[in-house]
Design a protein around this motif. Structure first.
Motif, PDB file in Angstrom:
ATOM      1  N   ASP A 121      11.528 -33.699   0.998  1.00  0.00           N
ATOM      2  CA  ASP A 121      12.397 -34.454   0.086  1.00  0.00           C
ATOM      3  C   ASP A 121      13.316 -33.559  -0.758  1.00  0.00           C
ATOM      4  OD1 ASP A 121      12.970 -37.132  -1.283  1.00  0.00           O
ATOM      5  OD2 ASP A 121      12.371 -35.859  -2.970  1.00  0.00           O
ATOM      6  N   VAL A 122      12.765 -32.527  -1.367  1.00  0.00           N
ATOM      7  CA  VAL A 122      13.603 -31.648  -2.202  1.00  0.00           C
ATOM      8  C   VAL A 122      14.740 -31.054  -1.404  1.00  0.00           C
ATOM      9  CG1 VAL A 122      13.074 -30.310  -4.262  1.00  0.00           C
ATOM     10  CG2 VAL A 122      11.413 -30.401  -2.391  1.00  0.00           C
ATOM     11  N   GLN A 123      14.442 -30.596  -0.204  1.00  0.00           N
ATOM     12  CA  GLN A 123      15.473 -29.976   0.614  1.00  0.00           C
ATOM     13  C   GLN A 123      16.525 -31.000   1.031  1.00  0.00           C
ATOM     14  OE1 GLN A 123      15.377 -26.809   4.141  1.00  0.00           O
ATOM     15  NE2 GLN A 123      14.476 -28.732   4.761  1.00  0.00           N
ATOM     16  N   ARG A 137      17.373 -33.744  -0.432  1.00  0.00           N
ATOM     17  CA  ARG A 137      18.237 -34.120  -1.561  1.00  0.00           C
ATOM     18  C   ARG A 137      19.131 -32.973  -2.000  1.00  0.00           C
ATOM     19  NH1 ARG A 137      16.673 -39.189  -3.524  1.00  0.00           N
ATOM     20  NH2 ARG A 137      14.626 -39.830  -2.751  1.00  0.00           N
ATOM     21  N   ALA A 138      18.633 -31.744  -1.898  1.00  0.00           N
ATOM     22  CA  ALA A 138      19.465 -30.601  -2.270  1.00  0.00           C
ATOM     23  C   ALA A 138      20.695 -30.526  -1.370  1.00  0.00           C
ATOM     24  CB  ALA A 138      18.666 -29.303  -2.173  1.00  0.00           C
ATOM     25  N   VAL A 139      20.527 -30.853  -0.100  1.00  0.00           N
ATOM     26  CA  VAL A 139      21.628 -30.752   0.848  1.00  0.00           C
ATOM     27  C   VAL A 139      22.523 -31.987   0.788  1.00  0.00           C
ATOM     28  CG1 VAL A 139      22.179 -30.745   3.309  1.00  0.00           C
ATOM     29  CG2 VAL A 139      20.437 -29.192   2.414  1.00  0.00           C
ATOM     30  N   LEU A 140      21.899 -33.137   0.603  1.00  0.00           N
ATOM     31  CA  LEU A 140      22.630 -34.400   0.712  1.00  0.00           C
ATOM     32  C   LEU A 140      23.359 -34.763  -0.569  1.00  0.00           C
ATOM     33  CD1 LEU A 140      22.882 -36.262   3.115  1.00  0.00           C
ATOM     34  CD2 LEU A 140      20.930 -37.577   2.263  1.00  0.00           C
ATOM     35  N   GLY A 141      22.913 -34.230  -1.697  1.00  0.00           N
ATOM     36  CA  GLY A 141      23.485 -34.635  -2.968  1.00  0.00           C
ATOM     37  C   GLY A 141      22.956 -35.982  -3.406  1.00  0.00           C
ATOM     38  N   PRO A 142      23.778 -36.751  -4.144  1.00  0.00           N
ATOM     39  CA  PRO A 142      23.275 -37.983  -4.762  1.00  0.00           C
ATOM     40  C   PRO A 142      23.039 -39.139  -3.793  1.00  0.00           C
ATOM     41  CG  PRO A 142      25.610 -37.691  -5.231  1.00  0.00           C
ATOM     42  CD  PRO A 142      25.169 -36.468  -4.496  1.00  0.00           C
ATOM     43  N   GLU A 143      23.593 -39.046  -2.604  1.00  0.00           N
ATOM     44  CA  GLU A 143      23.424 -40.113  -1.603  1.00  0.00           C
ATOM     45  C   GLU A 143      21.952 -40.411  -1.336  1.00  0.00           C
ATOM     46  OE1 GLU A 143      25.549 -39.095   1.976  1.00  0.00           O
ATOM     47  OE2 GLU A 143      24.369 -40.485   3.213  1.00  0.00           O
ATOM     48  N   ASP A 144      21.587 -41.680  -1.217  1.00  0.00           N
ATOM     49  CA  ASP A 144      20.189 -42.036  -0.937  1.00  0.00           C
ATOM     50  C   ASP A 144      19.827 -41.634   0.489  1.00  0.00           C
ATOM     51  OD1 ASP A 144      17.658 -43.713  -1.666  1.00  0.00           O
ATOM     52  OD2 ASP A 144      18.246 -44.386   0.341  1.00  0.00           O
ATOM     53  N   PRO A 145      18.761 -40.834   0.660  1.00  0.00           N
ATOM     54  CA  PRO A 145      18.418 -40.367   1.999  1.00  0.00           C
ATOM     55  C   PRO A 145      17.921 -41.484   2.909  1.00  0.00           C
ATOM     56  CG  PRO A 145      17.306 -39.045   0.311  1.00  0.00           C
ATOM     57  CD  PRO A 145      17.865 -40.243  -0.369  1.00  0.00           C
ATOM     58  N   PHE A 146      17.206 -42.450   2.351  1.00  0.00           N
ATOM     59  CA  PHE A 146      16.475 -43.382   3.209  1.00  0.00           C
ATOM     60  C   PHE A 146      17.376 -44.397   3.896  1.00  0.00           C
ATOM     61  CE2 PHE A 146      13.140 -41.511   0.661  1.00  0.00           C
ATOM     62  CZ  PHE A 146      12.176 -41.280   1.618  1.00  0.00           C
ATOM     63  N   ASP A 147      18.412 -44.849   3.209  1.00  0.00           N
ATOM     64  CA  ASP A 147      19.331 -45.779   3.867  1.00  0.00           C
ATOM     65  C   ASP A 147      19.976 -45.111   5.079  1.00  0.00           C
ATOM     66  OD1 ASP A 147      18.679 -47.506   1.852  1.00  0.00           O
ATOM     67  OD2 ASP A 147      20.472 -47.082   0.653  1.00  0.00           O
ATOM     68  N   GLY A 148      20.528 -43.929   4.855  1.00  0.00           N
ATOM     69  CA  GLY A 148      21.149 -43.206   5.956  1.00  0.00           C
ATOM     70  C   GLY A 148      20.159 -42.897   7.061  1.00  0.00           C
ATOM     71  N   ALA A 191      18.646 -21.541  -3.724  1.00  0.00           N
ATOM     72  CA  ALA A 191      19.092 -21.190  -2.370  1.00  0.00           C
ATOM     73  C   ALA A 191      19.347 -22.454  -1.546  1.00  0.00           C
ATOM     74  CB  ALA A 191      18.057 -20.304  -1.682  1.00  0.00           C
ATOM     75  N   LEU A 192      18.524 -23.469  -1.757  1.00  0.00           N
ATOM     76  CA  LEU A 192      18.707 -24.702  -1.000  1.00  0.00           C
ATOM     77  C   LEU A 192      19.967 -25.451  -1.431  1.00  0.00           C
ATOM     78  CD1 LEU A 192      15.087 -26.207  -0.822  1.00  0.00           C
ATOM     79  CD2 LEU A 192      16.237 -24.685   0.789  1.00  0.00           C
ATOM     80  N   SER A 193      20.138 -25.590  -2.742  1.00  0.00           N
ATOM     81  CA  SER A 193      21.235 -26.454  -3.201  1.00  0.00           C
ATOM     82  C   SER A 193      22.565 -25.723  -3.258  1.00  0.00           C
ATOM     83  CB  SER A 193      20.887 -27.074  -4.560  1.00  0.00           C
ATOM     84  OG  SER A 193      20.547 -26.065  -5.473  1.00  0.00           O
TER      85      SER A 193
END
Lengths: 202, 202
Positions: free
Chosen positions: A172-174, A176-187, B124-126
């Motif tokens: 999860d942390v990774q 969200r760190a990569v995706l930014g504020p976008e909700d991961p689960f919908d995508g 490093a991740l973000s």
DNA sequence: GTCTATAATAAGATAGAC
DNA sequence: GTCTATCTTATTATAGAC
């Protein structure tokens, strides 16, 4: 220590509070990283009081894993050999992703355990889990033989569902760190829907 | 402590031996589960001698993570925007799966860290990771826009490659418990090949 | 550079009062 | 049932001889 009779309401409530706190800490720190002090603080109880309900740190961990294994495989059990093949598989994917969203601590507890060699649940994996998976693979194979879904290695198909869905809880942390504020689960749900429909189209 | 000049051969060798032992133990037990005693025993050195080369347990862990981050993203960096799209993606998948097979300890070190909230590598991740991924997602989008591969959410496509390949290192015990004696990696490569070719076929 | 011995601290578990 | 105080052990790290 609670006597060997029906637990009172306060006993039930305290045990539940403790297990919830323990899940918090074990899932975030792993077994050895977790401390009884931190679990006690999270539960809002003193350390000796915790150990009045559970004889040891190990006992709390065991109670959690036992409860988890009982329910963790329900989404796979629910995949029905008599249903419509592709929709059964998509239903499994959906239930598994929902578990990652709604029970990320349970997912991480499990991941911590397996990552460190599954010392406490190795038998459950190679007996109960293997039995269940093998039986569901047989179902997948009949679906493939009938042409309802495309041919792939059934075990790896199941591994793919595990890894793709649990990833969103465990990493999860990774994500969200990569995706930014976008909700991961919908995508994720849209992506997985596309992935499995395209791969399994006959 | 080694003086601030070029390390001797024996220093280099000992540092390498220690880091290898530390990788063994950290990847199997997590940071807090690992003990300096066990690392020392694995390395075949005394504990004080270990701490002569690294000032603390934390320092060993840091050295490992730093070295890891340097190389962990090479397979993604190597995905070439000027190459043939589907083959570039398949090449990335193949390199990533090979890393799971050849460097499972590194994969598990990373998984342990991220699973526990990535306390030491969050930046490093973000920053570094996000920057790299975003730039490769832009490449993927041009490939999709040109019709060379089918349209999917590019970030989730990359997450899927991470999760599907790392799963075979991180959940190795589980995979083998379910699969039995069959080699996981051969089947995995065939499965992933099919999966991505079918999903990404224009 | 490497070791034995040891200090300092953290953590699991228990004793015993209330 | 719950707490404070405490015991015991495990673990990180250091001192100091060789």
């Amino acid at each position: 220590m609670p006597k060997d009779r029906a637990p009172t309401r306060i006993q039930q409530k305290n045990r539940a509070t403790i297990l919830d706190a323990a899940l918090d800490v074990f899932s975030a720190q792993g077994f050895r990283g977790a401390t009884v002090d931190e679990i006690a603080a999270t539960a809002g109880l003193s350390k000796p009081n915790l150990l009045y309900y559970f004889p040891s740190k190990e006992a709390m961990h065991e109670a959690l894993l036992e409860r988890l294994l009982d329910t963790w495989l329900d989404p796979l059990r629910a995949m029905d050999g008599d249903g419509e093949p592709l929709e059964e598989i998509m239903g499994y994917v959906r239930r598994k992703l929902q578990m990652s969203r709604d029970f990320p601590r349970e997912s991480r507890l499990f991941a911590n355990e397996v990552l460190q060699g599954a010392p406490r649940i190795h038998d459950a994996l190679s007996v109960d889990l293997k039995t269940l998976v093998d039986s569901k693979c047989a179902v997948l194979e009949t679906w493939m033989a009938s042409g309802a879904i495309a041919r792939v290695h059934p075990h790896h198909l199941i591994f793919s569902i595990w890894s793709l869905t649990q990833h969103y809880a465990d990493f999860d942390v990774q994500v969200r760190a990569v995706l930014g504020p976008e909700d991961p689960f919908d995508g994720a749900m849209a992506f997985l829907d596309t992935l499995y429909r395209r791969m399994l189209r006959p």
